[in-house]
Design an enzyme around this catalytic site. Structure first.
Site, mmCIF file in Angstrom:
data_model
loop_
_atom_site.group_PDB
_atom_site.id
_atom_site.type_symbol
_atom_site.label_atom_id
_atom_site.label_comp_id
_atom_site.label_asym_id
_atom_site.label_seq_id
_atom_site.Cartn_x
_atom_site.Cartn_y
_atom_site.Cartn_z
ATOM 1 N N GLU A 142 0.853 -1.184 0.000
ATOM 2 C CA GLU A 142 0.000 0.000 0.000
ATOM 3 C C GLU A 142 0.893 1.240 0.000
ATOM 4 O O GLU A 142 1.713 1.436 0.901
ATOM 5 C CB GLU A 142 -0.895 0.004 1.236
ATOM 6 C CG GLU A 142 -1.989 1.033 1.197
ATOM 7 C CD GLU A 142 -3.112 0.700 0.208
ATOM 8 O OE1 GLU A 142 -3.955 1.591 -0.034
ATOM 9 O OE2 GLU A 142 -3.153 -0.436 -0.311
ATOM 10 N N GLU A 163 -1.001 9.754 -5.513
ATOM 11 C CA GLU A 163 0.146 8.850 -5.542
ATOM 12 C C GLU A 163 0.411 8.329 -6.947
ATOM 13 O O GLU A 163 1.564 8.172 -7.354
ATOM 14 C CB GLU A 163 -0.106 7.700 -4.564
ATOM 15 C CG GLU A 163 -0.183 8.165 -3.121
ATOM 16 C CD GLU A 163 -1.183 7.418 -2.257
ATOM 17 O OE1 GLU A 163 -1.496 7.920 -1.156
ATOM 18 O OE2 GLU A 163 -1.657 6.341 -2.684
ATOM 19 N N ASP A 201 -7.279 2.798 2.802
ATOM 20 C CA ASP A 201 -6.823 1.509 3.294
ATOM 21 C C ASP A 201 -7.978 0.527 3.450
ATOM 22 O O ASP A 201 -7.842 -0.666 3.196
ATOM 23 C CB ASP A 201 -6.106 1.687 4.624
ATOM 24 C CG ASP A 201 -4.897 2.603 4.492
ATOM 25 O OD1 ASP A 201 -4.304 2.650 3.409
ATOM 26 O OD2 ASP A 201 -4.567 3.268 5.484
#
Length: 476
Positions: free
Chosen positions: A276, A307, A460
């Site tokens: 992750e 990201e 997450d």
């Protein structure tokens, strides 16, 4: 980063939980399933409306989301653990006596003023971010004020100190070597849609994270974590925390990255590894992560729009000239970058790489991209990840259609690098699938919570739910 929603206290246990192992022979009703289920903090929602696009989409998801034929029985999660203190960002700035100024990004925070500028910079964009605070004493002063602030919540988010150990569920095993005398604290400043600070107004809810975390930054528990796997015998390994290395020297970064690759190679053959990613500002570090064989050593990646674009910029990938996303990230551009990552760094007949899966998430839609022949049940996995984004943000057990809205683009192109297809969104068939040179893409919109209760840990939770419903083929 936070992942694996927990049953303890107000919390969720981060994907980045340092040397933590989740055990259970039967998943239904187990600790692992409860860690991956939505936080049950709100009242039971009204049944989905049958006529609204949101109601039709939610019902279609429920029909699509089925358990995989083979499920994970043991999951090892490492190597970044901390205690998250969650509170209102604007109220903390006020408590610190700061005044509204001009927003400006800082790769590293050195003072309270840097904190204020970086926070409002991202608040004005409605973008998530995470930064390292270099001044230990200044950080501890801010953390002390934050921890005593009315309404602050403590979440689980490895190095496991006494507070974190106290909050862990009884079914989460922590190797004794992971215990340490002090906790690492991360401060998570949340803001709501429409909230204002000076001239800045948040377009939607999100959060800004900062810390002075040296234990996780040095990945101190990496070797302990990997050495414990032989006895634990997991079906799946989940890693996080590489972004924390930004607070370390370049020499230590290079050294630890090589050790990361070596450690991952020591994980028993046939056990998939999910990595992750998280917010970063150091292009050289991310470039090293990509090219020092970290990507090719893991099986699966999870990341968001910030990201993904930063990754492409760091390694001169597709659409790298784009300075930032303008509004909703273009689906075709996102698809092009995902395709490029798997083509350049994923498994193929000519490349000995383990990377075969990427789970991308942004506020209004998600995409799962997989190399053909390695993963099953991905329609259910991408739908489950999108569904949990709505339930977790609204703190409901199921989708409450009165509290969510469908904001995904109604039409989009599947690629801008080649002649892609034009897709029209249909709430009755919410998962769209397309294929490109041996790579399959699974797209679904998100039902966005109108007034979110929680912003931290959503990414997450999405990755966790997607993994929960995923099945890797035995010949992996």
């Amino acid at each position: 980063m936070a992942l694996w929603r927990g049953s303890a206290c107000a919390g969720l246990l981060a994907l980045a939980v340092g040397c933590v192992f989740l055990l259970e022979p039967e998943l239904p009703g187990s600790a692992l399933r409860s860690l991956w289920s939505s936080l049950r903090l709100g009242p039971s929602p009204v049944p989905p409306g049958s006529l609204s696009p949101e109601g039709r989409l939610a019902a279609a998801w429920d029909a699509l989301i089925v358990q995989p034929a083979r499920r994970w029985r043991r999951v090892a999660v490492g190597v970044n653990a901390c205690v998250d203190v969650v509170l209102s960002g604007v109220k903390l700035l006020q408590a610190l006596g700061l005044r509204p100024g001009n927003g400006r990004d800082h790769a590293v925070l050195h003072s309270r003023n840097d904190l204020e500028e970086a926070f409002v910079h991202f608040m004005g964009k409605g973008a998530a971010a995470e930064r390292f605070f270099s001044d230990k004493e200044a950080f501890h002063d801010v953390a002390q004020i934050a921890s005593e602030f009315p309404g602050a919540q403590v979440l689980l988010c490895g190095p496991v100190g006494p507070k974190l150990h106290e909050l862990l569920d009884d079914n989460v095993f922590v190797p004794p070597e992971s215990l340490q005398e002090v906790d690492e604290f991360h401060l998570i400043l949340e803001y709501q849609a429409g909230e204002e600070w000076g001239q800045f107004k948040a377009p939607h809810a999100n959060r800004f994270i900062f810390s002075h975390d040296l234990s996780n930054g040095a990945m101190n528990m990496l070797e302990v974590f990997v050495s414990s796997l032989e006895e634990f015998q997991p079906d799946l390994v989940v890693l996080s925390g590489l972004h924390m290395m930004e607070g370390q020297s370049k020499e230590l970064q290079r050294k630890r990255l090589l050790e990361v690759v070596t450690s991952i190679s020591d994980i028993p053959t046939g056990v998939p590894v999910h990595l992750e990613l998280a917010s970063m500002t150091n292009r050289e570090l991310l470039n090293s992560i990509v090219h020092q064989q970290v990507f090719s050593a893991v099986t699966s990646l999870g990341l968001n729009e910030q990201e993904l674009l930063f990754l492409s910029q760091s390694v001169s990938g597709p659409h790298a000239s784009l300075s930032s996303w303008h509004g909703v990230p273009d689906v075709g551009m996102v698809s092009d970058i995902l395709f490029w990552i798997l083509k350049e760094h994923g498994r193929s007949k000519s490349r000995a790489s383990d990377l075969t899966r990427i789970h991308f998430h942004t506020l209004v839609y998600h995409i799962l991209a997989t190399v053909d022949g390695h993963w099953a049940n991905q329609l259910a996995a991408v739908a489950a990840g999108a569904r949990v984004a709505g339930t977790q943000a609204c703190a409901t057990e199921t989708i409450d259609t009165s509290r969510v809205s469908l904001r995904a683009p109604q039409e989009f192109m599947t690629s801008h690098s080649e002649a892609g297809s034009r897709i029209t969104l249909n709430p009755n068939k919410p998962v769209v699938e397309w294929h490109r040179e041996g790579i399959s893409f699974y797209f679904t919109p998100v039902l966005v919570c109108k007034d979110p209760i929680r912003t931290v840990g959503l990414g997450d939770a999405i990755s966790a739910e997607g993994l929960f419903y995923s099945e890797v083929y035995p010949h992996f």
